[in-house]
Design a protein around this motif. Structure first.
Motif, PDB file in Angstrom:
ATOM      1  N   ARG A  79      13.285 -21.033 -18.246  1.00  0.00           N
ATOM      2  CA  ARG A  79      12.843 -19.935 -17.370  1.00  0.00           C
ATOM      3  C   ARG A  79      13.737 -19.845 -16.134  1.00  0.00           C
ATOM      4  NH1 ARG A  79       6.936 -20.676 -15.208  1.00  0.00           N
ATOM      5  NH2 ARG A  79       7.992 -22.410 -14.173  1.00  0.00           N
ATOM      6  N   ASP A  80      14.119 -20.989 -15.560  1.00  0.00           N
ATOM      7  CA  ASP A  80      15.037 -20.996 -14.416  1.00  0.00           C
ATOM      8  C   ASP A  80      16.372 -20.358 -14.796  1.00  0.00           C
ATOM      9  OD1 ASP A  80      13.065 -22.324 -13.066  1.00  0.00           O
ATOM     10  OD2 ASP A  80      14.262 -24.082 -12.560  1.00  0.00           O
ATOM     11  N   TRP A  81      16.806 -20.621 -16.044  1.00  0.00           N
ATOM     12  CA  TRP A  81      18.069 -20.015 -16.502  1.00  0.00           C
ATOM     13  C   TRP A  81      17.952 -18.501 -16.596  1.00  0.00           C
ATOM     14  CZ3 TRP A  81      19.224 -16.926 -20.691  1.00  0.00           C
ATOM     15  CH2 TRP A  81      20.578 -16.606 -20.838  1.00  0.00           C
ATOM     16  N   VAL A  82      16.835 -18.001 -17.084  1.00  0.00           N
ATOM     17  CA  VAL A  82      16.655 -16.550 -17.197  1.00  0.00           C
ATOM     18  C   VAL A  82      16.748 -15.892 -15.822  1.00  0.00           C
ATOM     19  CG1 VAL A  82      15.068 -14.704 -17.871  1.00  0.00           C
ATOM     20  CG2 VAL A  82      15.270 -16.736 -19.305  1.00  0.00           C
ATOM     21  N   ILE A  83      16.072 -16.473 -14.834  1.00  0.00           N
ATOM     22  CA  ILE A  83      16.135 -15.950 -13.463  1.00  0.00           C
ATOM     23  C   ILE A  83      17.576 -15.966 -12.970  1.00  0.00           C
ATOM     24  CG2 ILE A  83      15.418 -16.360 -11.067  1.00  0.00           C
ATOM     25  CD1 ILE A  83      12.842 -17.648 -12.270  1.00  0.00           C
ATOM     26  N   HIS A  84      18.262 -17.070 -13.219  1.00  0.00           N
ATOM     27  CA  HIS A  84      19.667 -17.222 -12.821  1.00  0.00           C
ATOM     28  C   HIS A  84      20.537 -16.160 -13.496  1.00  0.00           C
ATOM     29  CE1 HIS A  84      23.547 -19.196 -12.144  1.00  0.00           C
ATOM     30  NE2 HIS A  84      23.748 -19.209 -13.448  1.00  0.00           N
ATOM     31  N   ALA A  85      20.321 -15.947 -14.786  1.00  0.00           N
ATOM     32  CA  ALA A  85      21.135 -14.980 -15.531  1.00  0.00           C
ATOM     33  C   ALA A  85      20.999 -13.572 -14.962  1.00  0.00           C
ATOM     34  CB  ALA A  85      20.728 -14.992 -17.008  1.00  0.00           C
ATOM     35  N   PHE A  86      19.782 -13.176 -14.598  1.00  0.00           N
ATOM     36  CA  PHE A  86      19.590 -11.857 -14.008  1.00  0.00           C
ATOM     37  C   PHE A  86      20.193 -11.782 -12.598  1.00  0.00           C
ATOM     38  CE2 PHE A  86      16.169 -11.190 -17.225  1.00  0.00           C
ATOM     39  CZ  PHE A  86      16.614  -9.965 -17.703  1.00  0.00           C
ATOM     40  N   ASN A  87      20.018 -12.839 -11.823  1.00  0.00           N
ATOM     41  CA  ASN A  87      20.591 -12.831 -10.472  1.00  0.00           C
ATOM     42  C   ASN A  87      22.114 -12.771 -10.502  1.00  0.00           C
ATOM     43  OD1 ASN A  87      18.432 -12.718  -8.665  1.00  0.00           O
ATOM     44  ND2 ASN A  87      18.077 -14.917  -8.736  1.00  0.00           N
ATOM     45  N   GLN A  95      21.269 -16.575 -25.918  1.00  0.00           N
ATOM     46  CA  GLN A  95      19.911 -16.958 -26.308  1.00  0.00           C
ATOM     47  C   GLN A  95      19.778 -17.120 -27.813  1.00  0.00           C
ATOM     48  OE1 GLN A  95      16.562 -15.380 -23.648  1.00  0.00           O
ATOM     49  NE2 GLN A  95      18.188 -13.906 -23.303  1.00  0.00           N
ATOM     50  N   LEU A  96      20.527 -16.324 -28.561  1.00  0.00           N
ATOM     51  CA  LEU A  96      20.467 -16.436 -30.016  1.00  0.00           C
ATOM     52  C   LEU A  96      21.397 -17.507 -30.563  1.00  0.00           C
ATOM     53  CD1 LEU A  96      20.299 -12.735 -31.279  1.00  0.00           C
ATOM     54  CD2 LEU A  96      18.523 -14.477 -31.447  1.00  0.00           C
ATOM     55  N   ALA A  97      22.549 -17.699 -29.905  1.00  0.00           N
ATOM     56  CA  ALA A  97      23.568 -18.566 -30.505  1.00  0.00           C
ATOM     57  C   ALA A  97      24.439 -19.257 -29.466  1.00  0.00           C
ATOM     58  CB  ALA A  97      24.440 -17.733 -31.443  1.00  0.00           C
ATOM     59  N   GLY A  98      23.870 -19.632 -28.326  1.00  0.00           N
ATOM     60  CA  GLY A  98      24.652 -20.282 -27.279  1.00  0.00           C
ATOM     61  C   GLY A  98      25.230 -21.621 -27.693  1.00  0.00           C
ATOM     62  N   GLU A 122      24.957 -25.026 -20.372  1.00  0.00           N
ATOM     63  CA  GLU A 122      24.185 -23.862 -19.942  1.00  0.00           C
ATOM     64  C   GLU A 122      23.929 -22.913 -21.108  1.00  0.00           C
ATOM     65  OE1 GLU A 122      24.361 -19.920 -17.068  1.00  0.00           O
ATOM     66  OE2 GLU A 122      25.907 -21.442 -16.823  1.00  0.00           O
ATOM     67  N   SER A 123      24.957 -22.643 -21.900  1.00  0.00           N
ATOM     68  CA  SER A 123      24.765 -21.737 -23.037  1.00  0.00           C
ATOM     69  C   SER A 123      23.813 -22.334 -24.060  1.00  0.00           C
ATOM     70  CB  SER A 123      26.115 -21.400 -23.690  1.00  0.00           C
ATOM     71  OG  SER A 123      26.667 -22.518 -24.352  1.00  0.00           O
ATOM     72  N   ILE A 124      23.831 -23.681 -24.184  1.00  0.00           N
ATOM     73  CA  ILE A 124      22.897 -24.338 -25.108  1.00  0.00           C
ATOM     74  C   ILE A 124      21.470 -24.257 -24.570  1.00  0.00           C
ATOM     75  CG2 ILE A 124      22.252 -26.561 -26.108  1.00  0.00           C
ATOM     76  CD1 ILE A 124      25.285 -27.208 -26.192  1.00  0.00           C
ATOM     77  N   GLN A 128      19.125 -33.603 -23.346  1.00  0.00           N
ATOM     78  CA  GLN A 128      18.516 -34.046 -22.053  1.00  0.00           C
ATOM     79  C   GLN A 128      19.373 -33.542 -20.898  1.00  0.00           C
ATOM     80  OE1 GLN A 128      17.380 -38.193 -21.887  1.00  0.00           O
ATOM     81  NE2 GLN A 128      17.972 -38.291 -19.793  1.00  0.00           N
ATOM     82  N   ILE A 129      18.627 -33.144 -19.753  1.00  0.00           N
ATOM     83  CA  ILE A 129      19.332 -32.705 -18.549  1.00  0.00           C
ATOM     84  C   ILE A 129      19.214 -33.812 -17.506  1.00  0.00           C
ATOM     85  CG2 ILE A 129      19.380 -30.994 -16.694  1.00  0.00           C
ATOM     86  CD1 ILE A 129      18.173 -29.008 -18.689  1.00  0.00           C
ATOM     87  N   THR A 130      20.346 -34.356 -17.095  1.00  0.00           N
ATOM     88  CA  THR A 130      20.350 -35.469 -16.141  1.00  0.00           C
ATOM     89  C   THR A 130      20.346 -34.942 -14.708  1.00  0.00           C
ATOM     90  OG1 THR A 130      22.761 -35.596 -15.996  1.00  0.00           O
ATOM     91  CG2 THR A 130      21.693 -36.829 -17.785  1.00  0.00           C
ATOM     92  N   ASN A 131      19.991 -35.829 -13.772  1.00  0.00           N
ATOM     93  CA  ASN A 131      19.998 -35.441 -12.364  1.00  0.00           C
ATOM     94  C   ASN A 131      21.395 -35.074 -11.897  1.00  0.00           C
ATOM     95  OD1 ASN A 131      17.246 -35.800 -11.927  1.00  0.00           O
ATOM     96  ND2 ASN A 131      17.483 -37.992 -11.617  1.00  0.00           N
ATOM     97  N   LYS A 132      22.415 -35.775 -12.412  1.00  0.00           N
ATOM     98  CA  LYS A 132      23.802 -35.455 -12.035  1.00  0.00           C
ATOM     99  C   LYS A 132      24.173 -34.058 -12.505  1.00  0.00           C
ATOM    100  CE  LYS A 132      28.521 -37.309 -12.147  1.00  0.00           C
ATOM    101  NZ  LYS A 132      29.137 -35.990 -12.270  1.00  0.00           N
ATOM    102  N   GLU A 133      23.733 -33.710 -13.710  1.00  0.00           N
ATOM    103  CA  GLU A 133      24.034 -32.366 -14.229  1.00  0.00           C
ATOM    104  C   GLU A 133      23.321 -31.289 -13.417  1.00  0.00           C
ATOM    105  OE1 GLU A 133      24.878 -33.191 -18.968  1.00  0.00           O
ATOM    106  OE2 GLU A 133      22.823 -33.094 -18.238  1.00  0.00           O
TER     107      GLU A 133
END
Length: 770
Positions: free
Chosen positions: A263-271, A283-286, A295-297, A389-394
């Motif tokens: 959901r955060d990515w969707v907001i980011h993509a529109f902004n 979203q279909l094939a990232g 990010e695309s994944i 997994q998304i790490t804190n560094k990422e």
């Protein structure tokens, strides 16, 4: 208090009355004149689709008498039981069996059959007759014809502001209508703020706009809002319905899932104004694009938002098939506005989508190495594989848009195809274990052939097929949905159905022009949004004239702006923002707001971390409505009352109801009461000038008229007198909500003002885009 209830119910009663009136007049004035040229798509196909295709359409399994009327080959062929007769004979209705069976008085011969309870009106029969006389020309369904830009029609140059207005003006004139006057500056400012960021303008913003008399004053506001961090939130909200985003898995156990980073990515993509083709493809094939990024994944979480079971004893393959089915259906509705699901068990009865084509589409989504059963519900998460997994560094480096506050491990479900190819079979009657013939990757040929020499046979190829310039639907569907977002209804009113059973476009040339222009200009969403709000059409007054009600009661031809209640999430945002309570934080985990006791507990299996509702506190209580935790089996009741989605499946169009329950919810909702109390305290403690007028302007976004403010002053005096006689009641009234309060000073005055502010929030105009 009785006076307040009376006023509030009166305000909502008006809203209900308007809704009932519009419901009773939901269709445009019936045609009475046969057009000079009868068009197959706009006059004949709707009749055949409604009355004939069920028995004489695409589905071979239910086709009667071997007669097919959805194709010219079938319609002009000799009849099976009468080789010398034909269903249609071009130019000769007297020799056309279809026409003769429609007009016969013999009930045994009549079509549609008497027992079907379907009839044709005299006007429809005359249309069919004239169409046959003119040659009975068939055309591909309008939505399957590649859109083209037509020349701009003639229009009043003093009224139009950009190309879109030319088409709207021409359609108005064609239907005997004229444009409405421009909305007042206050109305226009509130409207565009709600549409672009979902929040009301502050008094400072109102004053700045009223003082700016330059020709580009409105455009400057639009440009400012398009760069706001809240723009992405506003645009993401309807996409969350499309993507069936939720915070739990669904089904009986309905355990916790962590998809909020998507959901955060969707907001980011529109902004960041990602182009729609990129937004769609990621979203279909990232995971399959050239040089995929994390990010695309992450974006591919779109196709993992479906319900997932955690109930022991289920048949694993049965539920895995359910998940793939959900993806196919979501793909069909969200990107193509077609009811793919109708071809799950048999050939589609109305649209040219065979069951084999359905399962060829199924093949693209059938390669994920997932299970039908998620892991142990008691663990409170296990994002089901695949998950990446998304790490804190990422988060610090590449995912700066993800609002992660703690060090807890963060896992999100994403898409990934398994290494070993999984063959796809047609499922007889849609049953998971009834394997029919093996089918290749493919899509309905009626839309556009999936050329395997041009498109790779996986989800990447699928996404490339969607954004190909020869695809007639993708751009049309998206611009129509954006049009709906700003005008309350799409150019095609059935936003999720561009098929045979869907509505015809009210402005077909405009729809095609918009679609082509959108694609030619790089699928630029912000450009499209600005294009729409800068039209004279968008900027009209919502005042309803007698002519409108007679000719176009539901405003199909856009001779005025449409008054409509804001969505459930924005209703909360309006209340929080106008009172000063709003926490403007972007993104992050969902929050649990105020909710009546026992609702979760009464509808749960009793297992897992979501068995009991644990409310959040502090700043989390005042986050925007889109961040409220959605448990699929028990959606937030304060929002469901106002027609929010429970996110069980893809939705592209919410229903709109007006009920007494909504009035009662506004009167008793703790958020509304708390906001009323906090705003009252603020105005009293700051000793604001004319507190009622200030509150009115903050909530209604306009300067109150003298008569309106006099009514509030009179009500305030009544409440003040009541609380002076009952000081304990004043203290009790002010105790609502967790926000820190100061009720020991001027308690009676604050309680009286609070009840007036509460009444303002209950005015129909307060929560309506006018």
């Amino acid at each position: 208090m009785n006076v307040k209830i009376k006023y509030s119910l009166l305000a909502f009663g008006l809203c209900v009355g308007i809704a009932v009136f519009e419901s009773c007049n939901s269709s445009e004035a019936a045609e009475t004149t046969i057009p000079d040229k009868v068009d197959f798509n706009f006059h004949i196909r709707p009749i055949l689709s409604d009355r004939c295709f069920k028995c004489h359409g695409p589905d071979a399994n239910t086709r009667e008498a071997d007669l097919r009327l959805d194709t010219p080959e079938g319609a002009f062929a000799a009849l099976k039981d009468s080789p010398d007769a034909h269903a249609l004979v071009a130019g000769k209705p007297e020799l056309s069996a279809v026409y003769q069976r429609i007009i016969t008085s013999d009930s045994t011969e009549m079509m549609p059959p008497v027992e079907s309870n379907l009839k044709l009106s005299k006007f429809e029969i005359e249309l069919l007759k004239k169409w046959i006389e003119q040659g009975a020309e068939y055309k591909p369904h309008w939505a399957f014809i590649i859109p083209e830009k037509t020349a701009l029609p003639k229009a009043d140059k003093d009224w139009v502001k950009n190309e879109l207005d030319y088409f709207v003006y021409a359609k108005m004139k064609e239907n005997g209508l004229s444009p409405s006057e421009q909305a007042s500056k206050e109305q226009l400012l509130k409207r565009v703020y709600l549409d672009l960021i979902g929040l009301p303008p502050s008094i400072e913003a109102q004053e700045d706009f009223l003082a700016d008399n330059s020709e580009d004053a409105f455009e400057k506001v639009v440009d400012e809002l398009l760069t706001s961090k809240h723009y992405g939130e506003r645009m993401a909200l309807p996409w969350l319905d499309v993507a069936r985003y939720a915070d739990s898995h669904g089904y009986q156990d309905d355990g916790l899932r962590t998809m909020w980073p998507w959901r955060d990515w969707v907001i980011h993509a529109f902004n960041e104004n990602y182009s729609y083709d990129k937004f769609l493809q990621w979203q279909l094939a990232g995971d399959l694009i050239d040089k995929p990024s994390k990010e695309s994944i992450l974006a591919t979480g779109f196709n993992r938002n479906h319900k997932i079971t955690q109930e022991g004893g289920v048949i694993d393959e049965e539920y895995r098939i359910e998940y793939v089915t959900d993806r196919v259906n979501t793909f069909g509705k969200s990107f193509l506005a077609l009811t793919f699901e109708c071809a799950h068990c048999h050939d589609h009865k109305y649209d040219p989508i065979s069951q084999k084509e359905y399962y060829s589409s199924f093949a693209f989504f059938n390669q994920v190495p997932e299970k039908g059963l998620v892991g142990d519900i008691s663990l409170g998460s296990l994002a089901d594989p695949p998950k990446m997994q998304i790490t804190n560094k990422e988060v610090d480096d590449i995912f700066s848009f993800i609002n992660k506050k703690d060090t807890v491990k963060l896992e999100v479900m994403v898409m990934k195809d398994q290494e070993k190819f999984r063959p796809t079979h047609l499922l007889e009657r849609g049953n998971y274990d009834a394997l029919g013939e093996e089918v290749p990757f493919g899509l309905p040929k009626s839309i556009m052939d999936f050329d395997t020499t041009k498109f790779v046979q996986n989800r990447l190829g699928l996404s490339e097929w969607l954004i190909d310039k020869e695809n007639p639907l993708t751009a049309r569907v998206y611009v129509n949905r954006i049009w709906q977002q700003f005008f309350g209804m799409g150019i095609v009113r059935t936003t999720g159905d561009f098929g045979m059973q869907g509505d015809l476009p009210s402005h077909p040339e405009l729809l095609d022009w918009l679609a082509v222009d959108f694609r030619e200009n790089g699928w630029d969403i912000k450009r499209l949004v600005k294009q729409i709000v800068m039209t004279a059409t968008y900027q009209q007054s919502s005042k309803v004239e007698k002519k409108h009600l007679q000719t176009d009661p539901t405003n199909i031809y856009l001779a005025r702006s449409k008054r409509e209640r804001v969505s459930a999430e924005l209703l909360k945002d309006l209340v929080l923002s106008s009172s000063g309570l709003l926490n403007e934080e972007i993104g992050g985990a969902s929050v649990k707001a105020y909710q009546p006791d026992g609702i979760w507990e009464g509808a749960t299996s009793g297992r897992g971390v979501l068995a009991k509702y644990v409310q959040d506190h502090g700043e989390d209580l005042y986050r925007r409505g889109m961040y409220v935790f959605i448990k699929r089996t028990v959606p937030p009741p304060s929002m469901l009352i106002f027609d929010s989605s429970n996110r069980d499946q893809c939705e592209v169009q919410r229903i709109t109801t007006s009920t007494p329950l909504q009035a009662l919810a506004m009167l008793n909702n703790p958020t509304v009461l708390e906001a009323s109390r906090v705003l009252s305290e603020k105005l009293v403690d700051e000793n604001a000038n004319d507190k009622l007028a200030t509150a009115f302007r903050m909530i209604l976004c306009r300067i109150g008229e003298e008569e309106e403010l006099d009514l509030f002053k009179k009500y305030y005096e009544e409440e003040l007198a009541f609380f002076k006689e009952n000081p304990a009641k004043a203290s009790e009234t002010l105790k609502v909500g967790e926000y820190k309060n100061n009720i020991t000073v001027k308690t009676v005055e604050k309680a009286a003002l609070m009840t007036c502010i509460q009444l303002m929030y209950n005015m129909e105009e307060a929560i309506t885009k006018v």
